[in-house]
Design a protein around this motif. Structure first.
Motif, PDB file in Angstrom:
ATOM      1  N   ILE A 159      23.047  26.008  13.042  1.00 35.56           N
ATOM      2  CA  ILE A 159      23.075  27.471  13.168  1.00 35.56           C
ATOM      3  C   ILE A 159      23.930  28.050  12.047  1.00 35.56           C
ATOM      4  N   VAL A 160      25.068  27.425  11.790  1.00 34.79           N
ATOM      5  CA  VAL A 160      25.939  27.867  10.691  1.00 34.79           C
ATOM      6  C   VAL A 160      25.172  27.821   9.371  1.00 34.79           C
ATOM      7  N   ASP A 161      24.398  26.753   9.155  1.00 38.88           N
ATOM      8  CA  ASP A 161      23.640  26.612   7.907  1.00 38.88           C
ATOM      9  C   ASP A 161      22.681  27.771   7.666  1.00 38.88           C
ATOM     10  N   LYS A 162      22.245  28.426   8.718  1.00 38.16           N
ATOM     11  CA  LYS A 162      21.273  29.517   8.598  1.00 38.16           C
ATOM     12  C   LYS A 162      21.907  30.902   8.702  1.00 38.16           C
ATOM     13  N   LEU A 163      23.243  30.973   8.710  1.00 44.03           N
ATOM     14  CA  LEU A 163      23.901  32.275   8.810  1.00 44.03           C
ATOM     15  C   LEU A 163      23.528  33.152   7.632  1.00 44.03           C
ATOM     16  N   GLN A 164      23.370  34.428   7.936  1.00 44.10           N
ATOM     17  CA  GLN A 164      23.089  35.429   6.916  1.00 44.10           C
ATOM     18  C   GLN A 164      24.080  36.571   7.071  1.00 44.10           C
ATOM     19  N   ARG A 165      24.290  37.282   5.981  1.00 41.91           N
ATOM     20  CA  ARG A 165      25.154  38.454   6.040  1.00 41.91           C
ATOM     21  C   ARG A 165      24.617  39.402   7.101  1.00 41.91           C
ATOM     22  N   ALA A 166      25.490  39.928   7.919  1.00 40.54           N
ATOM     23  CA  ALA A 166      25.202  40.846   9.023  1.00 40.54           C
ATOM     24  C   ALA A 166      24.768  40.142  10.305  1.00 40.54           C
ATOM     25  N   ASP A 167      24.681  38.794  10.310  1.00 36.43           N
ATOM     26  CA  ASP A 167      24.531  38.107  11.593  1.00 36.43           C
ATOM     27  C   ASP A 167      25.774  38.429  12.413  1.00 36.43           C
ATOM     28  N   VAL A 168      25.621  38.411  13.717  1.00 40.28           N
ATOM     29  CA  VAL A 168      26.649  38.925  14.616  1.00 40.28           C
ATOM     30  C   VAL A 168      27.270  37.816  15.458  1.00 40.28           C
ATOM     31  N   ILE A 169      28.593  37.854  15.550  1.00 38.52           N
ATOM     32  CA  ILE A 169      29.299  37.020  16.523  1.00 38.52           C
ATOM     33  C   ILE A 169      29.217  37.787  17.836  1.00 38.52           C
ATOM     34  N   ARG A 170      28.380  37.332  18.741  1.00 40.28           N
ATOM     35  CA  ARG A 170      28.250  38.038  20.032  1.00 40.28           C
ATOM     36  C   ARG A 170      29.555  37.936  20.809  1.00 40.28           C
ATOM     37  N   ASN A 171      30.138  36.739  20.799  1.00 44.89           N
ATOM     38  CA  ASN A 171      31.446  36.531  21.407  1.00 44.89           C
ATOM     39  C   ASN A 171      31.969  35.166  21.000  1.00 44.89           C
ATOM     40  N   ILE A 172      33.265  35.016  21.179  1.00 47.63           N
ATOM     41  CA  ILE A 172      33.921  33.719  21.040  1.00 47.63           C
ATOM     42  C   ILE A 172      34.682  33.496  22.336  1.00 47.63           C
ATOM     43  N   THR A 173      34.453  32.341  22.943  1.00 48.45           N
ATOM     44  CA  THR A 173      35.058  32.017  24.230  1.00 48.45           C
ATOM     45  C   THR A 173      35.827  30.707  24.123  1.00 48.45           C
ATOM     46  N   VAL A 174      37.027  30.675  24.691  1.00 48.06           N
ATOM     47  CA  VAL A 174      37.757  29.419  24.814  1.00 48.06           C
ATOM     48  C   VAL A 174      37.068  28.641  25.923  1.00 48.06           C
ATOM     49  N   LYS A 175      36.673  27.407  25.645  1.00 50.50           N
ATOM     50  CA  LYS A 175      35.870  26.623  26.599  1.00 50.50           C
ATOM     51  C   LYS A 175      36.554  26.523  27.952  1.00 50.50           C
ATOM     52  N   ALA A 176      37.872  26.405  27.994  1.00 46.34           N
ATOM     53  CA  ALA A 176      38.598  26.291  29.260  1.00 46.34           C
ATOM     54  C   ALA A 176      38.381  27.517  30.145  1.00 46.34           C
ATOM     55  N   ALA A 177      38.083  28.655  29.521  1.00 50.85           N
ATOM     56  CA  ALA A 177      37.885  29.890  30.270  1.00 50.85           C
ATOM     57  C   ALA A 177      36.414  30.206  30.507  1.00 50.85           C
ATOM     58  N   ALA A 178      35.523  29.382  29.958  1.00 48.49           N
ATOM     59  CA  ALA A 178      34.089  29.630  30.093  1.00 48.49           C
ATOM     60  C   ALA A 178      33.656  29.423  31.550  1.00 48.49           C
ATOM     61  N   THR A 179      32.610  30.106  31.910  1.00 46.49           N
ATOM     62  CA  THR A 179      32.092  29.945  33.263  1.00 46.49           C
ATOM     63  C   THR A 179      31.521  28.539  33.427  1.00 46.49           C
ATOM     64  N   PRO A 180      31.537  27.981  34.634  1.00 42.71           N
ATOM     65  CA  PRO A 180      31.003  26.635  34.832  1.00 42.71           C
ATOM     66  C   PRO A 180      29.583  26.462  34.299  1.00 42.71           C
ATOM     67  N   ALA A 181      28.747  27.488  34.422  1.00 47.52           N
ATOM     68  CA  ALA A 181      27.364  27.395  33.948  1.00 47.52           C
ATOM     69  C   ALA A 181      27.309  27.244  32.422  1.00 47.52           C
ATOM     70  N   ALA A 182      28.298  27.794  31.723  1.00 53.41           N
ATOM     71  CA  ALA A 182      28.313  27.764  30.262  1.00 53.41           C
ATOM     72  C   ALA A 182      28.828  26.435  29.716  1.00 53.41           C
ATOM     73  N   ARG A 183      29.526  25.683  30.535  1.00 54.66           N
ATOM     74  CA  ARG A 183      30.092  24.413  30.072  1.00 54.66           C
ATOM     75  C   ARG A 183      29.000  23.416  29.952  1.00 54.66           C
TER      76      ARG A 183
END
Length: 161
Positions: free
Chosen positions: A137-161
């Motif tokens: 995904i990083v390899d395909k980054l383009q200018r103006a691509d958006v960081i939707r969010n950054i989450t610390v894994k310890a705080a992520a919801t169980p479904a996201a882990r």
């Protein structure tokens, strides 16, 4: 087993808001404890939500973390004292961006695309982590691509882990 407190999930979308995927970053508090603490605090505050990658240079790096999208902005938190380290800048390394002042890192960061492209940055920028998943995904980054969010894994919801 990964250290949940020192693992970040970064969800990326294109400029139209269409999901591109998730990038997983393993943080390195052993190399840069102050920078890791700042990144995690900003992530927990939602600072990075909907912030763009404002600078993408093929074969070199992608830079984000500026809420203004200009490369000139940062958070309201104090700038960090440099924690330059022996960490190299190979493909997938995450490092803090800064101005000419070595003690000016705040919220902006970059991810290296290539092993050779960022080699000259060693000892001049603070390495704080490494991409351990989603480098395609990083390899395909383009200018103006958006960081939707950054989450610390310890705080992520169980479904996201």
């Amino acid at each position: 087993m990964a250290d949940l407190e020192n693992t970040l999930y970064m969800d990326i979308a294109n400029a139209k808001g269409e999901p591109k995927g998730r990038v997983t970053i393993e943080l390195r508090p052993d190399l840069a404890p102050g920078h890791v603490a700042q990144i995690k605090a900003l992530a927990r505050e939602g600072f990075y939500d909907d912030v763009v990658f404002h600078r993408v240079i093929e074969g070199f790096m992608a830079q984000g973390g500026d809420p203004t999208g200009t490369g000139m902005g940062g958070s309201k938190r104090p700038n960090l004292k440099q924690e330059f380290n022996a960490g190299p800048h190979p493909r997938g390394v995450t490092s803090m961006a800064r101005s000419q002042n070595p003690d000016s890192a705040n919220s902006q960061f970059f991810i290296c695309f290539d092993n050779d492209g960022c080699a000259s940055l060693r000892g001049q920028y603070t390495v704080f982590g490494e991409v351990v998943g989603g480098m395609e995904i990083v390899d395909k980054l383009q200018r103006a691509d958006v960081i939707r969010n950054i989450t610390v894994k310890a705080a992520a919801t169980p479904a996201a882990r």
